[in-house]
Enzyme design. Structure first.
Site, PDB file in Angstrom:
ATOM      1  N   GLU A   1      -3.956  -7.014  12.630  1.00 20.88           N
ATOM      2  CA  GLU A   1      -5.323  -6.576  12.336  1.00 20.88           C
ATOM      3  C   GLU A   1      -6.415  -7.665  12.765  1.00 20.88           C
ATOM      4  O   GLU A   1      -7.168  -7.550  13.775  1.00 20.88           O
ATOM      5  CB  GLU A   1      -5.716  -6.296  10.869  1.00 20.88           C
TER       6      GLU A   1
ATOM      7  N   ASP B   1      -0.032   7.728   8.098  1.00 18.99           N
ATOM      8  CA  ASP B   1       0.357   6.328   8.205  1.00 18.99           C
ATOM      9  C   ASP B   1       1.798   6.665   8.757  1.00 18.99           C
ATOM     10  O   ASP B   1       2.141   5.871   9.844  1.00 18.99           O
ATOM     11  CB  ASP B   1       0.796   5.601   6.869  1.00 18.99           C
TER      12      ASP B   1
ATOM     13  N   ASP C   1      -0.933  -1.942  13.649  1.00 19.49           N
ATOM     14  CA  ASP C   1      -1.444  -1.064  12.672  1.00 19.49           C
ATOM     15  C   ASP C   1      -1.550   0.388  12.948  1.00 19.49           C
ATOM     16  O   ASP C   1      -2.636   0.667  13.560  1.00 19.49           O
ATOM     17  CB  ASP C   1      -2.883  -1.657  12.023  1.00 19.49           C
TER      18      ASP C   1
ATOM     19  N   ASP D   1       0.870  -1.281   0.119  1.00 19.77           N
ATOM     20  CA  ASP D   1       0.131   0.017  -0.055  1.00 19.77           C
ATOM     21  C   ASP D   1       0.769   1.260   0.089  1.00 19.77           C
ATOM     22  O   ASP D   1       1.729   1.256   0.612  1.00 19.77           O
ATOM     23  CB  ASP D   1      -0.865  -0.097   1.243  1.00 19.77           C
TER      24      ASP D   1
ATOM     25  N   LEU E   1      -2.121   3.106  11.537  1.00 18.93           N
ATOM     26  CA  LEU E   1      -3.225   3.897  10.999  1.00 18.93           C
ATOM     27  C   LEU E   1      -4.008   3.006  10.195  1.00 18.93           C
ATOM     28  O   LEU E   1      -3.651   2.663   9.140  1.00 18.93           O
ATOM     29  CB  LEU E   1      -2.733   5.041  10.132  1.00 18.93           C
ATOM     30  N   ASP E   2      -5.109   2.579  10.846  1.00 19.99           N
ATOM     31  CA  ASP E   2      -6.067   1.658   9.924  1.00 19.99           C
ATOM     32  C   ASP E   2      -7.182   2.624   9.196  1.00 19.99           C
ATOM     33  O   ASP E   2      -7.884   3.396  10.063  1.00 19.99           O
ATOM     34  CB  ASP E   2      -6.862   0.679  10.799  1.00 19.99           C
TER      35      ASP E   2
ATOM     36  N   GLU F   1       2.801  -2.362  10.679  1.00 13.91           N
ATOM     37  CA  GLU F   1       2.434  -2.556   9.190  1.00 13.91           C
ATOM     38  C   GLU F   1       3.339  -1.681   8.322  1.00 13.91           C
ATOM     39  O   GLU F   1       3.630  -1.926   7.142  1.00 13.91           O
ATOM     40  CB  GLU F   1       0.962  -2.034   8.973  1.00 13.91           C
ATOM     41  N   GLU F   2       3.793  -0.330   8.683  1.00 16.72           N
ATOM     42  CA  GLU F   2       4.705   0.336   8.155  1.00 16.72           C
ATOM     43  C   GLU F   2       5.918   0.201   8.076  1.00 16.72           C
ATOM     44  O   GLU F   2       6.765   1.048   7.505  1.00 16.72           O
ATOM     45  CB  GLU F   2       4.284   1.769   8.420  1.00 16.72           C
TER      46      GLU F   2
HETATM   47  P1  AHG Z   1      -4.856  -0.082   6.197  1.00  4.59           P
HETATM   48  O1  AHG Z   1      -5.519   1.401   6.063  1.00  4.59           O
HETATM   49  O2  AHG Z   1      -4.245  -0.222   7.464  1.00  4.59           O
HETATM   50  O3  AHG Z   1      -4.169  -0.639   4.950  1.00  4.59           O
HETATM   51  O4  AHG Z   1      -6.217  -0.816   6.360  1.00  4.59           O
HETATM   52  C1  AHG Z   1      -7.512  -0.968   5.446  1.00  4.59           C
HETATM   53  C2  AHG Z   1      -8.288  -2.099   5.440  1.00  4.59           C
HETATM   54  C3  AHG Z   1      -9.381  -1.922   6.469  1.00  4.59           C
HETATM   55  O5  AHG Z   1      -9.329  -1.012   7.476  1.00  4.59           O
HETATM   56  C4  AHG Z   1     -10.617  -1.952   5.590  1.00  4.59           C
HETATM   57  O6  AHG Z   1     -11.446  -2.766   6.252  1.00  4.59           O
HETATM   58  C5  AHG Z   1      -9.981  -2.345   4.408  1.00  4.59           C
HETATM   59  O7  AHG Z   1      -8.628  -2.198   4.444  1.00  4.59           O
HETATM   60  C6  AHG Z   1     -10.683  -1.742   3.189  1.00  4.59           C
HETATM   61  O8  AHG Z   1     -10.352  -2.621   1.849  1.00  4.59           O
HETATM   62  P2  AHG Z   1     -11.009  -1.877   0.701  1.00  4.59           P
HETATM   63  O9  AHG Z   1     -10.366  -0.898   0.309  1.00  4.59           O
HETATM   64  O10 AHG Z   1     -10.660  -3.397  -0.360  1.00  4.59           O
HETATM   65  O11 AHG Z   1     -12.414  -1.787   0.686  1.00  4.59           O
HETATM   66 MN    MN Z   2      -5.548  -1.524   8.583  1.00  6.89          MN
HETATM   67 MN    MN Z   3      -2.596   0.935   8.394  1.00  2.89          MN
END
Ligand code: AHG
Ligand code: MN
Ligand code: MN
Length: 318
Positions: A266, A60, A102, A54, A104-105, A83-84
């Site tokens: 997570e 983040d 994590d 990502d 920043l989720d 995660e980072e």
């Molecule tokens: P993060 O921001 O830590 O990468 O996590 C995002 C996760 C979670 O929070 C969320 O339920 C899901 O990814 C969303 O995924 P989509 O973009 O596929 O909807």
């Molecule tokens: Mn997350």
């Molecule tokens: Mn995150």
């Protein structure tokens, strides 16, 4: 009402390191919460791709720095695994705890004033190679928590004696307990899934969601509602509050065979909190907390929430 500090003191003396840790994390979360509500350019992409592929946004990276500082300052953390960061950060080999986080989720919601959060798993320091310290099953967690930065800043916390809910009092920067022993309703008619992936799901998931959509006219003989925030913490917070089921299954996109969400920082902490609130959490058939991880950033299909609905899904043999 008990403050976070008071609540954690109840656990003394054997849990003193957990008290030190969560008091330090709460200070960092308060700071992040204040920064978010003041606004700023937090959504711009500033880093490389993280270990999960990502793009790293400014928030983040800031959150990762703040929580690493907090873990370091607490002096009770041997290794910090985020995660980072590609690898664990080794802090003090003789310290008793290991943190997986994590920071920043819900990154996709940073710019749009929608709830985001921080997820934390605490494990015992197993000794040996600390790069491998987080490779433990979720059952070994000593504590788990997540903060939600939303209209209110909240904290769901368990140390294995139920899940408690705290809310930040922004005037004094203290988390105050507002519900002790949160209980998730066993049954639900509400589900959360990113339905844009429907064509990519494997057939059992397509059948399950298809049956929910058929509502009163289908085999479930009742109507279901759908809610999807796109921040795991915010969807989980709603499920603690009024029940529901959350699903992020595997699908046929490259690298999504086991879904999107990460087991160690997570799924494991959220599952510990959910089970402590009498909900259930599986990968479709197996309890998340019993899965033995193989790698820090591995992903897992993740289904959790109201117990009766989670066990119903097992009928579809995902
Ligand atoms: P993060 O921001 O830590 O990468 O996590 C995002 C996760 C979670 O929070 C969320 O339920 C899901 O990814 C969303 O995924 P989509 O973009 O596929 O909807
Ligand atoms: Mn997350
Ligand atoms: Mn995150």
């Amino acid at each position: 009402m008990d403050s976070l500090d008071t609540r954690l003191k109840i656990l003394e003396p054997e849990n003193k390191p957990l008290i030190e840790l969560f008091n330090a994390l709460a200070v960092a979360a308060n700071e992040i919460s204040v920064r978010i509500s003041r606004g700023g350019d937090f959504g711009s992409i500033i880093g490389d791709e993280n270990a999960d592929g990502d793009a790293q946004k400014a928030l983040d990276v800031l959150a990762d720095e703040k929580f690493l500082e907090a873990a370091t300052g607490s002096k009770v953390v041997a290794a910090y695994c985020s995660e980072e960061q590609d690898h664990a950060v080794i802090l003090d080999e003789s310290a008793p705890l290991v943190v997986a986080i994590d920071p920043l989720d819900g990154s996709s919601n940073i710019d749009v004033n929608v709830s985001i959060g921080t997820i934390i798993s605490v494990l015992p320091n197993p000794g040996g190679d600390l790069q491998q310290a987080v490779i433990q099953s979720g059952e070994r967690q000593l504590a788990a928590a997540f903060f939600v930065y939303g209209p209110q800043t909240t904290l769901f916390l368990t140390t294995g004696k139920g899940t408690d809910l705290f809310r930040l009092d922004p005037d004094v920067g203290i988390f105050v307990m507002i519900e002790e022993g949160v209980l998730i309703p066993e049954e639900t008619s509400e589900y959360a899934i990113n339905a844009s992936n429907a064509r990519r799901w494997f057939p059992p998931m397509q059948r399950y969601i298809g049956d929910l959509i058929l509502g009163e006219e289908g085999p479930r003989e009742r109507n279901f509602n759908m809610r999807w925030i796109g921040s795991l913490v915010a969807d989980a917070g709603r499920i603690f509050n009024r029940g529901g089921v959350f699903l992020y299954p595997g699908d046929n996109r490259p690298n999504y065979e086991t879904g999107r969400l990460r087991l160690i920082y997570e799924a494991n902490p959220v599952s510990f909190l959910i089970e402590q609130a009498h909900g259930a959490a599986t990968d479709g058939s197996n309890r998340i907390l019993e899965i033995m991880p193989k790698a820090i950033h591995e992903r897992v299909p993740f289904i959790f929430g109201s117990k009766v609905e989670v066990s119903w899904i097992a009928n579809y043999e995902l």
